[in-house]
Design a protein around this motif. Sequence first.
Motif, mmCIF file in Angstrom:
data_model
loop_
_atom_site.group_PDB
_atom_site.id
_atom_site.type_symbol
_atom_site.label_atom_id
_atom_site.label_comp_id
_atom_site.label_asym_id
_atom_site.label_seq_id
_atom_site.Cartn_x
_atom_site.Cartn_y
_atom_site.Cartn_z
ATOM 1 N N LEU A 87 0.781 -1.215 0.167
ATOM 2 C CA LEU A 87 0.070 0.057 0.002
ATOM 3 C C LEU A 87 0.831 1.289 0.022
ATOM 4 C CD1 LEU A 87 -2.743 -1.188 2.392
ATOM 5 C CD2 LEU A 87 -2.939 -0.873 0.006
ATOM 6 N N LEU A 88 1.971 1.155 0.848
ATOM 7 C CA LEU A 88 2.670 2.573 0.848
ATOM 8 C C LEU A 88 3.692 2.535 -0.286
ATOM 9 C CD1 LEU A 88 4.030 2.794 4.624
ATOM 10 C CD2 LEU A 88 2.035 3.611 3.475
ATOM 11 N N ARG A 89 3.860 1.544 -1.219
ATOM 12 C CA ARG A 89 4.675 1.541 -2.520
ATOM 13 C C ARG A 89 3.666 2.396 -3.481
ATOM 14 N NH1 ARG A 89 9.567 2.117 -3.365
ATOM 15 N NH2 ARG A 89 10.072 0.397 -4.564
ATOM 16 N N ARG A 90 2.312 1.943 -3.105
ATOM 17 C CA ARG A 90 1.594 2.447 -4.013
ATOM 18 C C ARG A 90 1.607 4.076 -3.953
ATOM 19 N NH1 ARG A 90 -4.370 -0.419 -3.631
ATOM 20 N NH2 ARG A 90 -5.015 1.303 -4.966
ATOM 21 N N LEU A 91 1.566 4.375 -2.961
ATOM 22 C CA LEU A 91 1.596 5.766 -2.343
ATOM 23 C C LEU A 91 2.639 6.420 -3.180
ATOM 24 C CD1 LEU A 91 -0.211 7.896 -0.963
ATOM 25 C CD2 LEU A 91 1.545 7.451 0.987
ATOM 26 N N GLU A 92 3.933 5.724 -2.980
ATOM 27 C CA GLU A 92 5.021 6.432 -3.434
ATOM 28 C C GLU A 92 4.915 6.496 -5.054
ATOM 29 O OE1 GLU A 92 8.747 5.533 -0.361
ATOM 30 O OE2 GLU A 92 7.814 3.591 -1.624
ATOM 31 N N HIS A 93 4.450 5.491 -5.516
ATOM 32 C CA HIS A 93 4.109 5.408 -7.176
ATOM 33 C C HIS A 93 3.064 5.968 -7.646
ATOM 34 C CE1 HIS A 93 7.628 2.591 -6.242
ATOM 35 N NE2 HIS A 93 7.938 3.331 -7.081
ATOM 36 N N LEU A 94 2.114 6.941 -6.954
ATOM 37 C CA LEU A 94 0.994 7.490 -7.253
ATOM 38 C C LEU A 94 0.928 8.120 -8.574
ATOM 39 C CD1 LEU A 94 -1.936 7.462 -6.203
ATOM 40 C CD2 LEU A 94 -1.512 9.515 -5.018
ATOM 41 N N GLY A 95 2.114 8.754 -8.889
ATOM 42 C CA GLY A 95 1.979 9.588 -10.038
ATOM 43 C C GLY A 95 1.460 11.020 -9.778
ATOM 44 N N LEU A 96 1.324 11.301 -8.585
ATOM 45 C CA LEU A 96 0.969 12.694 -8.160
ATOM 46 C C LEU A 96 1.935 13.147 -6.934
ATOM 47 C CD1 LEU A 96 -3.043 12.306 -7.749
ATOM 48 C CD2 LEU A 96 -1.646 13.727 -9.430
ATOM 49 N N PRO A 97 2.198 14.479 -6.857
ATOM 50 C CA PRO A 97 3.032 14.649 -5.574
ATOM 51 C C PRO A 97 2.391 14.684 -4.364
ATOM 52 C CG PRO A 97 2.912 16.597 -7.255
ATOM 53 C CD PRO A 97 1.867 15.516 -7.658
ATOM 54 N N VAL A 98 2.978 13.616 -3.511
ATOM 55 C CA VAL A 98 2.196 13.686 -2.141
ATOM 56 C C VAL A 98 2.955 14.260 -0.906
ATOM 57 C CG1 VAL A 98 1.449 11.955 -0.378
ATOM 58 C CG2 VAL A 98 1.157 11.375 -2.952
ATOM 59 N N THR A 99 2.582 15.205 -0.463
ATOM 60 C CA THR A 99 3.314 15.797 0.796
ATOM 61 C C THR A 99 2.513 15.797 2.083
ATOM 62 O OG1 THR A 99 3.635 17.474 -1.030
ATOM 63 C CG2 THR A 99 3.935 18.249 1.291
ATOM 64 N N ALA A 100 3.159 15.337 2.965
ATOM 65 C CA ALA A 100 2.819 15.287 4.308
ATOM 66 C C ALA A 100 3.152 16.637 5.112
ATOM 67 C CB ALA A 100 3.526 14.157 5.122
ATOM 68 N N THR A 101 1.907 17.045 5.885
ATOM 69 C CA THR A 101 2.158 18.223 6.800
ATOM 70 C C THR A 101 2.161 17.673 8.454
ATOM 71 O OG1 THR A 101 -0.173 18.427 6.661
ATOM 72 C CG2 THR A 101 1.325 19.622 4.745
ATOM 73 N N LEU A 102 3.109 18.148 8.733
ATOM 74 C CA LEU A 102 3.358 17.764 10.360
ATOM 75 C C LEU A 102 3.021 18.828 11.364
ATOM 76 C CD1 LEU A 102 6.387 15.516 9.665
ATOM 77 C CD2 LEU A 102 4.188 14.946 9.114
ATOM 78 N N VAL A 246 21.587 -1.636 8.336
ATOM 79 C CA VAL A 246 22.967 -1.897 7.645
ATOM 80 C C VAL A 246 22.363 -2.855 6.564
ATOM 81 C CG1 VAL A 246 25.048 -2.827 7.360
ATOM 82 C CG2 VAL A 246 24.473 -1.595 9.416
ATOM 83 N N GLU A 247 21.686 -3.972 6.819
ATOM 84 C CA GLU A 247 21.456 -4.873 5.987
ATOM 85 C C GLU A 247 20.535 -4.658 4.740
ATOM 86 O OE1 GLU A 247 20.006 -8.801 7.577
ATOM 87 O OE2 GLU A 247 21.458 -8.452 9.042
ATOM 88 N N GLY A 248 19.580 -3.215 5.228
ATOM 89 C CA GLY A 248 18.671 -2.845 4.101
ATOM 90 C C GLY A 248 19.247 -1.879 3.204
ATOM 91 N N LEU A 249 20.535 -1.565 3.466
ATOM 92 C CA LEU A 249 21.326 -0.609 2.630
ATOM 93 C C LEU A 249 21.938 -1.394 1.435
ATOM 94 C CD1 LEU A 249 22.400 2.235 4.996
ATOM 95 C CD2 LEU A 249 21.032 2.404 3.188
ATOM 96 N N GLN A 250 22.040 -2.786 1.583
ATOM 97 C CA GLN A 250 22.874 -3.667 0.855
ATOM 98 C C GLN A 250 21.989 -4.095 -0.440
ATOM 99 O OE1 GLN A 250 25.713 -6.230 2.855
ATOM 100 N NE2 GLN A 250 25.026 -5.286 4.650
ATOM 101 N N VAL A 251 20.672 -3.689 -0.186
ATOM 102 C CA VAL A 251 19.703 -4.638 -1.188
ATOM 103 C C VAL A 251 18.816 -3.157 -1.630
ATOM 104 C CG1 VAL A 251 19.870 -6.676 -0.385
ATOM 105 C CG2 VAL A 251 17.906 -4.949 0.469
ATOM 106 N N ASP A 252 18.039 -3.384 -2.659
ATOM 107 C CA ASP A 252 16.923 -2.551 -3.195
ATOM 108 C C ASP A 252 15.988 -2.353 -2.159
ATOM 109 O OD1 ASP A 252 14.810 -4.549 -3.342
ATOM 110 O OD2 ASP A 252 15.371 -4.637 -5.516
ATOM 111 N N VAL A 253 14.812 -1.277 -2.276
ATOM 112 C CA VAL A 253 13.809 -0.879 -0.982
ATOM 113 C C VAL A 253 12.987 -2.018 -0.844
ATOM 114 C CG1 VAL A 253 12.045 0.297 -0.680
ATOM 115 C CG2 VAL A 253 14.282 1.434 -1.534
ATOM 116 N N ASP A 254 12.460 -2.764 -1.850
ATOM 117 C CA ASP A 254 11.638 -3.969 -1.632
ATOM 118 C C ASP A 254 12.175 -4.888 -0.849
ATOM 119 O OD1 ASP A 254 9.354 -2.754 -2.832
ATOM 120 O OD2 ASP A 254 10.224 -2.982 -4.885
ATOM 121 N N GLN A 255 13.345 -5.245 -1.173
ATOM 122 C CA GLN A 255 13.987 -6.183 -0.459
ATOM 123 C C GLN A 255 14.356 -5.826 0.915
ATOM 124 O OE1 GLN A 255 17.208 -7.096 -3.486
ATOM 125 N NE2 GLN A 255 16.634 -9.272 -3.129
#
Length: 280
Positions: A87-102, A246-255
Motif C-alpha cells: 500500500l505504501l509503495r502504491r502511495l510512493e508511485h501514485l503519479g501525483l506529488p504527495v506531501t505530508a504536513t506535520l 545496515v542490511e537494508g542498505l545492501q539491497v533495493d527498497v523492496d528487499q
Amino acid sequence: MITAHQNGRSVSVLLAARRINPLSRLFQRELAALLDKLETQRPQLTAVLIGFDADTADRNHELEHLMALTPVQAPDCMHMLAAYHALLRRLEHLGLPVTATLSGDLCGHAFGLALACHRRIALHHARISLPQVLHGLAPSGGAIVRSVRLAGLQAAMPLLLDGATLSAAQALQAGLLDAVVADEAELNHAVLNKPTLTQRWQARDYQLPGGALDSAEIRALLQVAPARLRAAHGTPAAQAVLCAMVEGLQVDVDQALVIESRYFCQTAINQAPRKGSFSL
C-alpha cells in the motif's frame, strides 16, 4: 480514521494518527480504498496533501499495538506487513506529488507513513519519534528503510536506536524533513513550492547522506556501534534495528522492507508482556 476532501485539483487527507497500524486489517482496508480513489481520479488531480490528527496529550498510543507475537503468528505478521508495504509503495508511485504536513507530536506508525510521502513539511513546534525500540520492538512499516535512506546511517541512529524525540529543526537537519515553517500561511506556500513525484533516493545522482557503507567514516562508525548499543541499551531490539539498517542498505527498497519485517517479527516473538494486542 481517514477522511479526504477535494479542493479544486488537490485532495486533502486527514488521518487519525493513533489509528494508524500496519497490522490492522481495518486500517489497511481504509488506506486501500483511499488509494483506489486517488488512482481513479489521478487525471483530474495535481497534488495530494496528507495531514495527521495527532493527540499531543497521549504520546504512548503506540503501546496499544505492542504485544508479543507467538512463533505461530510470525507468517501472518509477515503477510500483513507485506500487504501494508504494498500500500505504501502504491502511495510512493501514485503519479501525483504527495506531501505530508506535520504538526504537534507525531510518533511511531504515523511518522512511518509520513516517510512514504514524497515530501514532509512541518510546523516549527512539531516533534517526531520512533519509540518502538524503547518497548523492545524494531520499527515496522518501512520506517527503518526510509529514514536511513533519507538521513543516512549516523543521523538516523538517535531516532531508530535510541527512540529519541527530535524537534522539527533537528529532523530537518537530519534530512528527515524537507522544510520547517512558522505558521499555516508559510505551510500553504511551502506545500505548493517544488512539488515532486519521487523520493529523494530515486534520483540518479543520489548518494547516501553521511557516507556510503564502504566509506571510511561509516566503517569506523559500525565498528564501535555494537559496543555502544550494549553499553547504552543491552536490548535485542536495538541490535536488531542496527542490523536492519545496515542490511537494508545492501539491497533495493523492496528487499529491504522484507528484511525490516523479519527483524520486527524477531523482536516481537517473545513472551515479555506488553499492553494491548496486534490486530492480526
